[in-house]
Structure formats: structure tokens, C-alpha cells
Design a protein around this motif. Structure first.
Motif, PDB file in Angstrom:
ATOM      1  N   PHE A  23       0.810  -1.215   0.000  1.00 26.31           N
ATOM      2  CA  PHE A  23       0.000   0.000   0.000  1.00 26.31           C
ATOM      3  C   PHE A  23       0.849   1.273   0.000  1.00 26.31           C
ATOM      4  O   PHE A  23       0.357   2.360   0.296  1.00 26.31           O
ATOM      5  N   MET A  24       2.120   1.124  -0.358  1.00 30.45           N
ATOM      6  CA  MET A  24       3.003   2.276  -0.471  1.00 30.45           C
ATOM      7  C   MET A  24       3.155   2.677  -1.934  1.00 30.45           C
ATOM      8  O   MET A  24       3.246   1.818  -2.810  1.00 30.45           O
ATOM      9  N   THR A  25       3.193   3.968  -2.190  1.00 30.69           N
ATOM     10  CA  THR A  25       3.546   4.433  -3.519  1.00 30.69           C
ATOM     11  C   THR A  25       5.021   4.148  -3.751  1.00 30.69           C
ATOM     12  O   THR A  25       5.773   3.845  -2.806  1.00 30.69           O
ATOM     13  N   ALA A  26       5.461   4.272  -4.997  1.00 26.74           N
ATOM     14  CA  ALA A  26       6.879   4.068  -5.303  1.00 26.74           C
ATOM     15  C   ALA A  26       7.734   5.061  -4.532  1.00 26.74           C
ATOM     16  O   ALA A  26       8.807   4.714  -4.012  1.00 26.74           O
ATOM     17  N   ALA A  27       7.245   6.292  -4.427  1.00 25.11           N
ATOM     18  CA  ALA A  27       7.992   7.324  -3.709  1.00 25.11           C
ATOM     19  C   ALA A  27       8.089   6.988  -2.224  1.00 25.11           C
ATOM     20  O   ALA A  27       9.153   7.137  -1.605  1.00 25.11           O
ATOM     21  N   LYS A  28       6.986   6.534  -1.635  1.00 25.84           N
ATOM     22  CA  LYS A  28       6.957   6.201  -0.216  1.00 25.84           C
ATOM     23  C   LYS A  28       7.851   5.006   0.081  1.00 25.84           C
ATOM     24  O   LYS A  28       8.592   4.996   1.089  1.00 25.84           O
ATOM     25  N   LEU A  29       7.814   3.995  -0.776  1.00 29.04           N
ATOM     26  CA  LEU A  29       8.660   2.824  -0.581  1.00 29.04           C
ATOM     27  C   LEU A  29      10.132   3.198  -0.686  1.00 29.04           C
ATOM     28  O   LEU A  29      10.961   2.764   0.116  1.00 29.04           O
ATOM     29  N   GLY A  30      10.456   4.052  -1.683  1.00 34.93           N
ATOM     30  CA  GLY A  30      11.827   4.514  -1.830  1.00 34.93           C
ATOM     31  C   GLY A  30      12.295   5.296  -0.622  1.00 34.93           C
ATOM     32  O   GLY A  30      13.421   5.104  -0.128  1.00 34.93           O
ATOM     33  N   GLN A  31      11.443   6.156  -0.120  1.00 31.77           N
ATOM     34  CA  GLN A  31      11.769   6.958   1.066  1.00 31.77           C
ATOM     35  C   GLN A  31      11.992   6.063   2.283  1.00 31.77           C
ATOM     36  O   GLN A  31      12.892   6.314   3.094  1.00 31.77           O
ATOM     37  N   THR A  32      11.207   5.005   2.397  1.00 33.00           N
ATOM     38  CA  THR A  32      11.305   4.104   3.542  1.00 33.00           C
ATOM     39  C   THR A  32      12.650   3.383   3.593  1.00 33.00           C
ATOM     40  O   THR A  32      13.207   3.161   4.673  1.00 33.00           O
ATOM     41  N   VAL A  33      13.169   3.016   2.426  1.00 31.35           N
ATOM     42  CA  VAL A  33      14.436   2.257   2.393  1.00 31.35           C
ATOM     43  C   VAL A  33      15.609   3.116   1.923  1.00 31.35           C
ATOM     44  O   VAL A  33      16.696   2.607   1.659  1.00 31.35           O
ATOM     45  N   ASN A  34      15.350   4.432   1.789  1.00 32.09           N
ATOM     46  CA  ASN A  34      16.408   5.395   1.428  1.00 32.09           C
ATOM     47  C   ASN A  34      16.981   5.175   0.030  1.00 32.09           C
ATOM     48  O   ASN A  34      18.205   5.166  -0.177  1.00 32.09           O
ATOM     49  N   VAL A  35      16.090   4.962  -0.950  1.00 30.37           N
ATOM     50  CA  VAL A  35      16.510   4.935  -2.350  1.00 30.37           C
ATOM     51  C   VAL A  35      15.572   5.845  -3.138  1.00 30.37           C
ATOM     52  O   VAL A  35      14.536   6.275  -2.627  1.00 30.37           O
ATOM     53  N   SER A  36      15.923   6.118  -4.386  1.00 32.25           N
ATOM     54  CA  SER A  36      15.096   7.002  -5.206  1.00 32.25           C
ATOM     55  C   SER A  36      13.855   6.286  -5.725  1.00 32.25           C
ATOM     56  O   SER A  36      13.812   5.044  -5.781  1.00 32.25           O
ATOM     57  N   GLU A  37      12.876   7.083  -6.125  1.00 29.67           N
ATOM     58  CA  GLU A  37      11.650   6.516  -6.705  1.00 29.67           C
ATOM     59  C   GLU A  37      11.968   5.747  -7.987  1.00 29.67           C
ATOM     60  O   GLU A  37      11.382   4.698  -8.261  1.00 29.67           O
ATOM     61  N   SER A  38      12.917   6.275  -8.777  1.00 29.09           N
ATOM     62  CA  SER A  38      13.287   5.606 -10.029  1.00 29.09           C
ATOM     63  C   SER A  38      13.907   4.229  -9.771  1.00 29.09           C
ATOM     64  O   SER A  38      13.750   3.298 -10.566  1.00 29.09           O
ATOM     65  N   THR A  39      14.610   4.083  -8.624  1.00 31.39           N
ATOM     66  CA  THR A  39      15.187   2.784  -8.269  1.00 31.39           C
ATOM     67  C   THR A  39      14.078   1.769  -7.996  1.00 31.39           C
ATOM     68  O   THR A  39      14.185   0.595  -8.359  1.00 31.39           O
ATOM     69  N   VAL A  40      12.998   2.231  -7.362  1.00 32.62           N
ATOM     70  CA  VAL A  40      11.849   1.360  -7.094  1.00 32.62           C
ATOM     71  C   VAL A  40      11.210   0.905  -8.404  1.00 32.62           C
ATOM     72  O   VAL A  40      10.857  -0.267  -8.566  1.00 32.62           O
ATOM     73  N   VAL A  41      11.093   1.840  -9.353  1.00 29.48           N
ATOM     74  CA  VAL A  41      10.512   1.502 -10.654  1.00 29.48           C
ATOM     75  C   VAL A  41      11.383   0.483 -11.378  1.00 29.48           C
ATOM     76  O   VAL A  41      10.878  -0.490 -11.954  1.00 29.48           O
ATOM     77  N   ARG A  42      12.694   0.701 -11.346  1.00 32.25           N
ATOM     78  CA  ARG A  42      13.609  -0.242 -12.005  1.00 32.25           C
ATOM     79  C   ARG A  42      13.565  -1.618 -11.338  1.00 32.25           C
ATOM     80  O   ARG A  42      13.699  -2.647 -11.992  1.00 32.25           O
ATOM     81  N   PHE A  43      13.359  -1.628 -10.033  1.00 36.12           N
ATOM     82  CA  PHE A  43      13.224  -2.892  -9.308  1.00 36.12           C
ATOM     83  C   PHE A  43      12.021  -3.674  -9.818  1.00 36.12           C
ATOM     84  O   PHE A  43      12.105  -4.894 -10.055  1.00 36.12           O
ATOM     85  N   ALA A  44      10.900  -2.982  -9.996  1.00 36.48           N
ATOM     86  CA  ALA A  44       9.698  -3.631 -10.527  1.00 36.48           C
ATOM     87  C   ALA A  44       9.965  -4.186 -11.925  1.00 36.48           C
ATOM     88  O   ALA A  44       9.552  -5.306 -12.256  1.00 36.48           O
TER      89      ALA A  44
END
Length: 294
Positions: A41-62
Motif C-alpha cells: 500500500f506504499m507508492t513508489a515514492a513512499k517505498l523509496g523513502q522508507t528504504v532510502n533509495v530514489s523513486e526511479s530505483t523502485v521503478v527499475r526494481f519492478a
């Protein structure tokens, strides 16, 4: 495939890909493996903020996992957990992504998304088959418990104004199986259920199936336990909003079903409502009365 298999498959995929992930992506993977219920239930930005990475890193992970974007991964996580969460867990999770200031817009947007997704998923041919089955039926039984009981009541009320053979399986003194005792071939049983699915509704549809009745399920997925007993399944998306089940899309599907039946019985329903208007006026059912113009 069961929800447990879905969970195991996604978790296994992350584990298999882990060694090839970048340092930042590994942080995301570790968080999801430990806290997939919150990550869903986290946005990409929120998930990135939680683990201290950028939103783009979350997108690339997906993308690395084979998803076309983060929303697809998020949806997979939500599908994986939606039948497992208690109401208390739902409240705790919703507080992480929804505040009092944005709750109105968040819920309305979620309901809009549920209707949009339902438009994409529902099968027009199946819908037409369900309408035809209602006109073939000797008797129509409607079953829905817990939060789906309101939907069952609504469908039974309006369908009963058009057709004479509609029976609502009530949540009263009689056991559900007693009320379905005489169900048989050429009857139709409509079961309505969404996560967390009512075991009573699931068992009622199994019972109806064993009696050779036609079974219609109005539920969220072909993987739903209601669908496994159904001849026809109408899909309506019902993602949760906090501890409350979103029933907007299911209600729209039920509205469409009622209207489709009403259109075929246009003359009959016109006569029915003309009679009802006279009764409502005579007994002051409504505060507003229709007055004929001179």
C-alpha cells in the motif's frame, strides 16, 4: 492457483533475482520480503523513502522482476494479501498511506479505479448469459453475508419488483441450508462475496451446485472461492479502503443486471411501478407526493 501459491511465487521470484539486483534494489527486496503487507500500500515514492533509495530505483526494481511498472508490482502484492488481513491490520496499514486530510480524495479515487478495472475485466458475454439464466429460472435465490449482505438485499429488492420468483436467503432464524432445501435443477442461485470471503456463502454455492442448480457468482476474481462453484462469474473489483470493503464497483454491476432485466420486462415494470406509485401516495410512504398538473 491459491493465494498462498501467489505469495510463494512472488517471494520466490524476488529471492531468485536477489543476487542480480543493485545495492539499492536489494534494500527494496529485503523490505518487501519482510514487510510485504505494508509495501503493498506504499507508492513508489513512499517505498523509496522508507528504504532510502530514489523513486526511479523502485521503478527499475519492478521492471527487474518482470513487471511493466511499479503499479503492476503493487497490484500483485495487494492481490497476494487481501484475503489474509484482519480488520485491525487493515486499519494499521491504512494509517501509513492515508491521512485525515486526504481520505476523501483517496477513497473516491480508489473507487473510480475499481470501476475502471471492472470495465476492463468483466465479460459482456457472461453478463448476457446471466441475464438469460434469470429468465429461464424457476426460482432465483440470492445469497450474500457479512458486508455483501447489503448488496444481496439491494439486488433482491429491485429484482423482486421485476420478477415474481426471487427469494433472498436471509440471515435470520432459519439456517441457510434450510432455506435452500428445495433448490434444484432449473433454479438459479446468485452468490455475492468479496475478500474476506464469507464461508457461509461459499458453502451455500457448493450446496446449490450439488443440487444441479445454475450458480452465478458476483465476486472479485476467477480465483475467488465463490467462482469455483459457479457456472457464471461476474467480476467486480473490490480493493479495500482501510477496514472498509469498497463495494462501489460490485453495486454498479448489480445495477446493470437489474436494469438489463428491467429493459426486457419494460411493460411489466411500468405497470408495477404505476401500481406502486398509487400505493405509496395512499399510504404516505414518501414525504413528496406526485401531483397531477391541471
Amino acid at each position: 492457483m491459491t493465494m498462498e501459491q501467489n505469495r510463494q511465487d512472488l517471494m520466490k521470484l524476488i529471492q531468485l533475482k536477489f543476487s542480480r539486483l543493485s545495492k539499492g534494489q536489494k534494500l527494496i527486496a529485503e523490505y518487501i520480503l519482510k514487510h510485504y503487507d505494508k509495501a503493498a500500500f506504499m507508492t513508489a515514492a513512499k517505498l523509496g523513502q522508507t528504504v532510502n533509495v530514489s523513486e526511479s530505483t523502485v521503478v527499475r526494481f519492478a521492471n527487474e522482476l518482470g513487471f511493466s511498472g511499479y503499479p503492476k508490482l503493487q497490484k500483485a502484492l495487494q492481490e497476494m494479501i487481501k484475503t489474509k488481513l484482519t480488520s485491525v491490520q487493515r486499519i494499521e496499514l491504512s494509517s501509513d498511506y492515508m491521512s485525515e486530510e486526504n481520505v476523501l480524495k483517496s477513497v473516491l479515487k480508489a473507487d473510480m479505479e475499481n470501476i475502471r478495472a471492472t470495465l476492463e475485466k468483466i465479460n459482456d458475454s457472461t453478463f448476457e448469459d446471466v441475464v438469460n439464466s434469470l429468465f429461464r429460472a424457476n426460482r432465483i435465490y440470492i445469497v450474500g453475508y457479512r458486508s455483501s449482505q447489503a448488496l444481496a438485499d439491494f439486488l433482491a429488492f429491485y429484482l423482486g419488483l421485476v420478477l415474481d420468483n426471487v427469494r433472498l436467503i436471509s440471515n435470520g432464524v432459519s439456517d441457510v441450508f434450510e432455506q435452500l432445501l428445495r433448490v434444484k435443477e432449473n433454479d438459479v442461485v446468485i452468490g455475492i462475496g468479496f475478500p474476506r470471503y464469507s464461508s457461509t456463502t461459499v458453502e451455500a454455492l457448493k450446496f446449490a451446485r450439488s443440487k444441479n442448480a445454475e450458480v452465478v457468482a458476483i465476486t472479485d476474481s476467477l480465483l475467488s472461492p465463490l467462482a469455483s462453484s459457479a457456472d457464471y462469474t461476474l467480476i467486480a473489483q473490490s480493493n479495500m479502503a482501510s477496514f472498509v470493503d469498497s463495494l462501489v464497483a460490485p453495486l454498479s454491476v448489480i445495477n446493470a443486471l437489474i436494469v438489463a432485466v428491467g429493459i426486457r420486462e419494460k411493460q411489466k415494470i411500468s405497470e408495477t411501478f404505476e401500481t406502486l406509485e398509487n400505493i405509496w401516495d395512499e399510504y404516505n410512504v414518501y414525504t413528496y407526493k406526485n401531483k397531477s398538473t391541471i
